[in-house]
Design a protein around this motif. Sequence first.
Motif, PDB file in Angstrom:
ATOM      1  N   SER A  18       0.811  -1.216   0.000  1.00  0.00           N
ATOM      2  CA  SER A  18       0.000   0.000   0.000  1.00  0.00           C
ATOM      3  C   SER A  18       0.847   1.270   0.000  1.00  0.00           C
ATOM      4  CB  SER A  18      -0.926  -0.004   1.227  1.00  0.00           C
ATOM      5  OG  SER A  18      -1.851  -1.043   1.126  1.00  0.00           O
ATOM      6  N   ALA A  19       2.111   1.136  -0.340  1.00  0.00           N
ATOM      7  CA  ALA A  19       3.014   2.283  -0.405  1.00  0.00           C
ATOM      8  C   ALA A  19       3.543   2.417  -1.831  1.00  0.00           C
ATOM      9  CB  ALA A  19       4.180   2.088   0.567  1.00  0.00           C
ATOM     10  N   GLN A  20       4.120   3.560  -2.114  1.00  0.00           N
ATOM     11  CA  GLN A  20       4.743   3.805  -3.408  1.00  0.00           C
ATOM     12  C   GLN A  20       5.825   2.757  -3.640  1.00  0.00           C
ATOM     13  OE1 GLN A  20       3.132   6.153  -4.960  1.00  0.00           O
ATOM     14  NE2 GLN A  20       4.445   6.335  -6.712  1.00  0.00           N
ATOM     15  N   HIS A  21       5.820   2.058  -4.775  1.00  0.00           N
ATOM     16  CA  HIS A  21       6.843   1.066  -5.087  1.00  0.00           C
ATOM     17  C   HIS A  21       6.874   0.824  -6.591  1.00  0.00           C
ATOM     18  CE1 HIS A  21       3.135  -1.286  -4.804  1.00  0.00           C
ATOM     19  NE2 HIS A  21       3.716  -2.249  -5.478  1.00  0.00           N
ATOM     20  N   VAL A  37      -1.863  -8.675  -9.924  1.00  0.00           N
ATOM     21  CA  VAL A  37      -3.109  -8.173  -9.357  1.00  0.00           C
ATOM     22  C   VAL A  37      -2.768  -7.275  -8.181  1.00  0.00           C
ATOM     23  CG1 VAL A  37      -5.316  -8.787  -8.307  1.00  0.00           C
ATOM     24  CG2 VAL A  37      -4.314 -10.272 -10.060  1.00  0.00           C
ATOM     25  N   LEU A  38      -3.202  -6.018  -8.277  1.00  0.00           N
ATOM     26  CA  LEU A  38      -2.948  -5.027  -7.233  1.00  0.00           C
ATOM     27  C   LEU A  38      -4.125  -4.997  -6.274  1.00  0.00           C
ATOM     28  CD1 LEU A  38      -1.725  -2.143  -9.576  1.00  0.00           C
ATOM     29  CD2 LEU A  38      -0.327  -3.831  -8.386  1.00  0.00           C
ATOM     30  N   VAL A  39      -3.845  -5.224  -4.986  1.00  0.00           N
ATOM     31  CA  VAL A  39      -4.895  -5.113  -3.977  1.00  0.00           C
ATOM     32  C   VAL A  39      -4.530  -4.081  -2.907  1.00  0.00           C
ATOM     33  CG1 VAL A  39      -5.834  -7.418  -4.358  1.00  0.00           C
ATOM     34  CG2 VAL A  39      -4.046  -7.113  -2.667  1.00  0.00           C
ATOM     35  N   GLY A  40      -3.294  -3.600  -2.937  1.00  0.00           N
ATOM     36  CA  GLY A  40      -2.895  -2.509  -2.064  1.00  0.00           C
ATOM     37  C   GLY A  40      -3.366  -1.203  -2.671  1.00  0.00           C
ATOM     38  N   ALA A  41      -3.466  -0.166  -1.862  1.00  0.00           N
ATOM     39  CA  ALA A  41      -3.947   1.124  -2.361  1.00  0.00           C
ATOM     40  C   ALA A  41      -2.974   2.236  -1.976  1.00  0.00           C
ATOM     41  CB  ALA A  41      -5.334   1.422  -1.810  1.00  0.00           C
ATOM     42  N   PRO A  42      -1.903   2.407  -2.761  1.00  0.00           N
ATOM     43  CA  PRO A  42      -0.954   3.485  -2.462  1.00  0.00           C
ATOM     44  C   PRO A  42      -1.622   4.858  -2.549  1.00  0.00           C
ATOM     45  CG  PRO A  42      -0.028   1.953  -4.053  1.00  0.00           C
ATOM     46  CD  PRO A  42      -1.485   1.603  -3.889  1.00  0.00           C
ATOM     47  N   GLU A  43      -1.093   5.796  -1.779  1.00  0.00           N
ATOM     48  CA  GLU A  43      -1.645   7.150  -1.738  1.00  0.00           C
ATOM     49  C   GLU A  43      -1.497   7.862  -3.081  1.00  0.00           C
ATOM     50  OE1 GLU A  43      -0.324  11.056   0.648  1.00  0.00           O
ATOM     51  OE2 GLU A  43      -0.791   9.324   1.917  1.00  0.00           O
ATOM     52  N   LYS A  44      -0.377   7.621  -3.772  1.00  0.00           N
ATOM     53  CA  LYS A  44      -0.123   8.254  -5.061  1.00  0.00           C
ATOM     54  C   LYS A  44      -0.145   7.196  -6.159  1.00  0.00           C
ATOM     55  CE  LYS A  44       2.786  11.804  -3.024  1.00  0.00           C
ATOM     56  NZ  LYS A  44       4.120  12.364  -2.932  1.00  0.00           N
ATOM     57  N   LEU A 102       6.430   2.174  11.077  1.00  0.00           N
ATOM     58  CA  LEU A 102       5.714   2.427   9.821  1.00  0.00           C
ATOM     59  C   LEU A 102       6.011   3.831   9.306  1.00  0.00           C
ATOM     60  CD1 LEU A 102       2.227   0.837  10.553  1.00  0.00           C
ATOM     61  CD2 LEU A 102       3.796   0.165   8.729  1.00  0.00           C
ATOM     62  N   LEU A 103       5.985   4.814  10.211  1.00  0.00           N
ATOM     63  CA  LEU A 103       6.260   6.193   9.813  1.00  0.00           C
ATOM     64  C   LEU A 103       7.678   6.368   9.277  1.00  0.00           C
ATOM     65  CD1 LEU A 103       4.456   8.094  12.710  1.00  0.00           C
ATOM     66  CD2 LEU A 103       3.743   7.938  10.308  1.00  0.00           C
ATOM     67  N   LYS A 104       8.625   5.563   9.786  1.00  0.00           N
ATOM     68  CA  LYS A 104      10.021   5.625   9.338  1.00  0.00           C
ATOM     69  C   LYS A 104      10.282   4.734   8.119  1.00  0.00           C
ATOM     70  CE  LYS A 104      11.804   6.162  14.025  1.00  0.00           C
ATOM     71  NZ  LYS A 104      12.582   5.475  15.070  1.00  0.00           N
ATOM     72  N   ALA A 105       9.254   4.034   7.628  1.00  0.00           N
ATOM     73  CA  ALA A 105       9.396   3.060   6.531  1.00  0.00           C
ATOM     74  C   ALA A 105      10.413   1.976   6.899  1.00  0.00           C
ATOM     75  CB  ALA A 105       9.770   3.757   5.227  1.00  0.00           C
ATOM     76  N   ASP A 106      10.401   1.573   8.159  1.00  0.00           N
ATOM     77  CA  ASP A 106      11.310   0.554   8.680  1.00  0.00           C
ATOM     78  C   ASP A 106      10.568  -0.775   8.858  1.00  0.00           C
ATOM     79  OD1 ASP A 106      13.484  -0.732   9.942  1.00  0.00           O
ATOM     80  OD2 ASP A 106      12.784  -0.107  11.918  1.00  0.00           O
TER      81      ASP A 106
END
Length: 122
Positions: A18-21, A37-44, A102-106
């Motif tokens: 669910s993150a940019q990748h 198949v994409l099931v995550g929902a990235p913000e951008k 999560l906030l640190k992308a760790d």
Amino acid sequence: MTTEAAIGTLDGIIDTVSAQHPLLPLIGLLKTNGKLVLVGAPEKPLELPSFPLLQGRKIVGGSMIGGMKETQEMMDFAAKHSVKPDIEVIPIDYVNTAMERLLKADVKYRFVIDIGSTLKAA
């Protein structure tokens, strides 16, 4: 199996991120006629390179959520083919630390809160 050895070997990938990748490495893992198949929902929006799709007759699709029938079919398929998620099991008292990570992308895997053990300990 290394990533290089896996190139062009997969029939399908379920992408839950669910993150940019980048999608290109995932598309490269697919066989001809493979499906991503994409099931995550990235913000951008994600960048979707078209040439590797065209060249390999690969398909990209997505779903927000399936119904009970589809969910059961997915679970049955995963059990039949030994598809297991990479997860990090955490106790309930680690949730605040998990949120900071999560906030640190760790985070390498999805967090699963072990409620059962937490309740037994109480």
